[in-house]
Design a protein around this motif. Sequence first.
Motif, PDB file in Angstrom:
ATOM      1  N   VAL A 123       0.813  -1.378  -0.414  1.00 31.78           N
ATOM      2  CA  VAL A 123      -0.021   0.234  -0.704  1.00 31.78           C
ATOM      3  C   VAL A 123       1.019   1.090  -0.573  1.00 31.78           C
ATOM      4  O   VAL A 123       1.557   1.855   0.851  1.00 31.78           O
ATOM      5  CB  VAL A 123      -0.501   0.170   1.048  1.00 31.78           C
ATOM      6  CG1 VAL A 123      -1.998   1.495   1.155  1.00 31.78           C
ATOM      7  CG2 VAL A 123      -2.195  -1.337   0.881  1.00 31.78           C
ATOM      8  N   TYR A 124       0.189   2.486  -1.202  1.00 26.24           N
ATOM      9  CA  TYR A 124       1.473   2.823  -1.399  1.00 26.24           C
ATOM     10  C   TYR A 124       0.680   5.201  -1.606  1.00 26.24           C
ATOM     11  O   TYR A 124      -0.046   4.892  -2.282  1.00 26.24           O
ATOM     12  CB  TYR A 124       2.777   3.414  -2.175  1.00 26.24           C
ATOM     13  CG  TYR A 124       3.681   1.922  -2.364  1.00 26.24           C
ATOM     14  CD1 TYR A 124       4.222   1.883  -1.603  1.00 26.24           C
ATOM     15  CD2 TYR A 124       2.858   0.552  -2.599  1.00 26.24           C
ATOM     16  CE1 TYR A 124       4.843   0.460  -1.719  1.00 26.24           C
ATOM     17  CE2 TYR A 124       3.502  -0.676  -3.378  1.00 26.24           C
ATOM     18  CZ  TYR A 124       4.691  -1.047  -2.512  1.00 26.24           C
ATOM     19  OH  TYR A 124       4.971  -1.364  -2.284  1.00 26.24           O
ATOM     20  N   GLN A 125       1.389   5.829  -0.938  1.00 27.55           N
ATOM     21  CA  GLN A 125       1.002   7.268  -0.878  1.00 27.55           C
ATOM     22  C   GLN A 125       1.626   7.690  -2.280  1.00 27.55           C
ATOM     23  O   GLN A 125       2.911   7.806  -2.050  1.00 27.55           O
ATOM     24  CB  GLN A 125       0.822   7.750   0.632  1.00 27.55           C
ATOM     25  CG  GLN A 125      -0.222   7.135   1.007  1.00 27.55           C
ATOM     26  CD  GLN A 125      -0.043   7.691   2.678  1.00 27.55           C
ATOM     27  OE1 GLN A 125       0.873   9.206   3.014  1.00 27.55           O
ATOM     28  NE2 GLN A 125      -0.735   7.250   3.251  1.00 27.55           N
TER      29      GLN A 125
ATOM     30  N   THR B  72       1.533  11.222  -4.552  1.00 30.67           N
ATOM     31  CA  THR B  72       1.283  12.569  -5.253  1.00 30.67           C
ATOM     32  C   THR B  72       1.278  13.057  -6.544  1.00 30.67           C
ATOM     33  O   THR B  72       2.010  12.978  -6.784  1.00 30.67           O
ATOM     34  CB  THR B  72       1.563  13.941  -3.741  1.00 30.67           C
ATOM     35  OG1 THR B  72       3.359  13.451  -4.205  1.00 30.67           O
ATOM     36  CG2 THR B  72       1.271  13.879  -2.087  1.00 30.67           C
TER      37      THR B  72
ATOM     38  N   LYS C  58      -4.124  13.470  -4.170  1.00 31.67           N
ATOM     39  CA  LYS C  58      -3.483  12.568  -3.854  1.00 31.67           C
ATOM     40  C   LYS C  58      -4.129  11.012  -4.040  1.00 31.67           C
ATOM     41  O   LYS C  58      -5.329  11.174  -3.988  1.00 31.67           O
ATOM     42  CB  LYS C  58      -3.510  13.277  -1.894  1.00 31.67           C
ATOM     43  CG  LYS C  58      -2.704  14.141  -1.859  1.00 31.67           C
ATOM     44  CD  LYS C  58      -3.075  14.672  -0.541  1.00 31.67           C
ATOM     45  CE  LYS C  58      -2.056  15.831   0.230  1.00 31.67           C
ATOM     46  NZ  LYS C  58      -2.021  16.745  -0.654  1.00 31.67           N
ATOM     47  N   LEU C  59      -3.031  10.466  -4.003  1.00 30.52           N
ATOM     48  CA  LEU C  59      -4.288   8.992  -4.434  1.00 30.52           C
ATOM     49  C   LEU C  59      -2.773   7.527  -3.146  1.00 30.52           C
ATOM     50  O   LEU C  59      -2.254   8.012  -2.321  1.00 30.52           O
ATOM     51  CB  LEU C  59      -2.406   8.124  -6.072  1.00 30.52           C
ATOM     52  CG  LEU C  59      -3.972   9.666  -7.121  1.00 30.52           C
ATOM     53  CD1 LEU C  59      -2.524   8.158  -8.081  1.00 30.52           C
ATOM     54  CD2 LEU C  59      -5.510   8.712  -6.560  1.00 30.52           C
ATOM     55  N   THR C  60      -3.875   6.599  -2.876  1.00 33.30           N
ATOM     56  CA  THR C  60      -3.530   5.775  -2.674  1.00 33.30           C
ATOM     57  C   THR C  60      -3.842   4.553  -3.596  1.00 33.30           C
ATOM     58  O   THR C  60      -4.103   4.278  -4.290  1.00 33.30           O
ATOM     59  CB  THR C  60      -3.983   5.610  -0.730  1.00 33.30           C
ATOM     60  OG1 THR C  60      -4.199   6.125  -0.257  1.00 33.30           O
ATOM     61  CG2 THR C  60      -3.481   4.024  -0.806  1.00 33.30           C
TER      62      THR C  60
ATOM     63  N   GLU D  48      -6.590   2.242  -7.811  1.00 31.94           N
ATOM     64  CA  GLU D  48      -5.852   3.637  -6.757  1.00 31.94           C
ATOM     65  C   GLU D  48      -7.199   4.774  -6.732  1.00 31.94           C
ATOM     66  O   GLU D  48      -8.454   4.050  -6.584  1.00 31.94           O
ATOM     67  CB  GLU D  48      -5.939   4.576  -8.149  1.00 31.94           C
ATOM     68  CG  GLU D  48      -4.300   4.048  -8.583  1.00 31.94           C
ATOM     69  CD  GLU D  48      -4.479   5.351  -9.376  1.00 31.94           C
ATOM     70  OE1 GLU D  48      -5.135   5.977 -10.391  1.00 31.94           O
ATOM     71  OE2 GLU D  48      -2.874   5.661 -10.046  1.00 31.94           O
TER      72      GLU D  48
ATOM     73  N   LYS E  29      -8.822   7.848  -4.545  1.00 32.39           N
ATOM     74  CA  LYS E  29      -8.609   8.694  -3.689  1.00 32.39           C
ATOM     75  C   LYS E  29      -7.948   9.442  -2.267  1.00 32.39           C
ATOM     76  O   LYS E  29      -8.825   8.792  -1.679  1.00 32.39           O
ATOM     77  CB  LYS E  29      -9.194   9.732  -4.046  1.00 32.39           C
ATOM     78  CG  LYS E  29     -10.043  10.271  -5.672  1.00 32.39           C
ATOM     79  CD  LYS E  29     -11.370  11.216  -5.812  1.00 32.39           C
ATOM     80  CE  LYS E  29     -10.591  11.404  -7.869  1.00 32.39           C
ATOM     81  NZ  LYS E  29     -11.627  12.295  -8.243  1.00 32.39           N
TER      82      LYS E  29
ATOM     83  N   PHE F 141      -5.577   9.916   0.796  1.00 30.93           N
ATOM     84  CA  PHE F 141      -3.707   9.449   1.527  1.00 30.93           C
ATOM     85  C   PHE F 141      -5.109   8.481   3.051  1.00 30.93           C
ATOM     86  O   PHE F 141      -5.577   8.779   3.735  1.00 30.93           O
ATOM     87  CB  PHE F 141      -3.169  11.093   2.307  1.00 30.93           C
ATOM     88  CG  PHE F 141      -2.371  10.575   1.643  1.00 30.93           C
ATOM     89  CD1 PHE F 141      -1.458  10.433   0.418  1.00 30.93           C
ATOM     90  CD2 PHE F 141      -1.296  12.047   1.899  1.00 30.93           C
ATOM     91  CE1 PHE F 141      -0.918  10.633  -0.549  1.00 30.93           C
ATOM     92  CE2 PHE F 141      -0.611  12.705   1.062  1.00 30.93           C
ATOM     93  CZ  PHE F 141       0.368  12.610   0.375  1.00 30.93           C
ATOM     94  N   LEU F 142      -4.671   7.690   2.161  1.00 34.97           N
ATOM     95  CA  LEU F 142      -6.129   6.448   2.935  1.00 34.97           C
ATOM     96  C   LEU F 142      -5.249   4.852   3.301  1.00 34.97           C
ATOM     97  O   LEU F 142      -5.289   4.298   3.990  1.00 34.97           O
ATOM     98  CB  LEU F 142      -7.487   5.815   2.331  1.00 34.97           C
ATOM     99  CG  LEU F 142      -8.090   6.819   1.933  1.00 34.97           C
ATOM    100  CD1 LEU F 142      -8.880   6.742   0.837  1.00 34.97           C
ATOM    101  CD2 LEU F 142      -8.406   7.367   3.109  1.00 34.97           C
ATOM    102  N   ALA F 143      -3.947   5.357   3.166  1.00 33.76           N
ATOM    103  CA  ALA F 143      -3.286   4.065   3.591  1.00 33.76           C
ATOM    104  C   ALA F 143      -2.807   3.696   5.171  1.00 33.76           C
ATOM    105  O   ALA F 143      -2.786   1.658   5.174  1.00 33.76           O
ATOM    106  CB  ALA F 143      -1.119   4.849   3.350  1.00 33.76           C
TER     107      ALA F 143
END
Length: 134
Positions: A66-68, A70, A77-79, A116, A118, A120-122
Motif C-alpha cells: 500500500v503506497y501513497q 502525489t 493525492k492517491l493511495t 487507486e 483518492k 491518503f488512506l494508507a
Amino acid sequence: MLQTLLRTTAPARRFAFQPAACLRTLTTAASEPPSQTQTPATTSAAKPATKAPYLVGRTPSNNLPVYQLTKRGGNYKLTVVKKVDGDKQALRHDMAQEFGMDIEDVRVKTVTGHLELKGFLAPKVTEFLEKKGF
C-alpha cells in the motif's frame, strides 16, 4: 603467461539463483461438503464464511503493498494497492463500501492491475487488509 595461469587456477563463480515458489489459491466456497447427518436447516446456519475472491500479496519485506502518491504538483493525492490477484472489482466494491466512498473514487488500473483510491488512506487500507487476513 601469468594471466593464463590465473585463469585456469581461479575457481569459476557460479550463482545459484532459485526463484521463490509462490502458490496462490483462491477459494470462494467451503472446502468441506456438509455431512450426511445434518439437516438442510442446520447446514445453512453452520456454514462457514466464504473467503474473499481476491488476494493481496505481500512485499519481499513482508509488508502490505500500500503506497501513497502525489501528482499534479502535490494537489492530487492517491493511495495505491499493488499485488492484487483475483477479482479486482470485488475488492474495489469492498473498499468503497468500507471507507464510505463513491465507486468512482476507487479505480482499477487494467494494465497494471493496481487499485487507486483518492486521498491518503494508507493506514486505513492497511488496517482493512489486515482485518481481511492478508
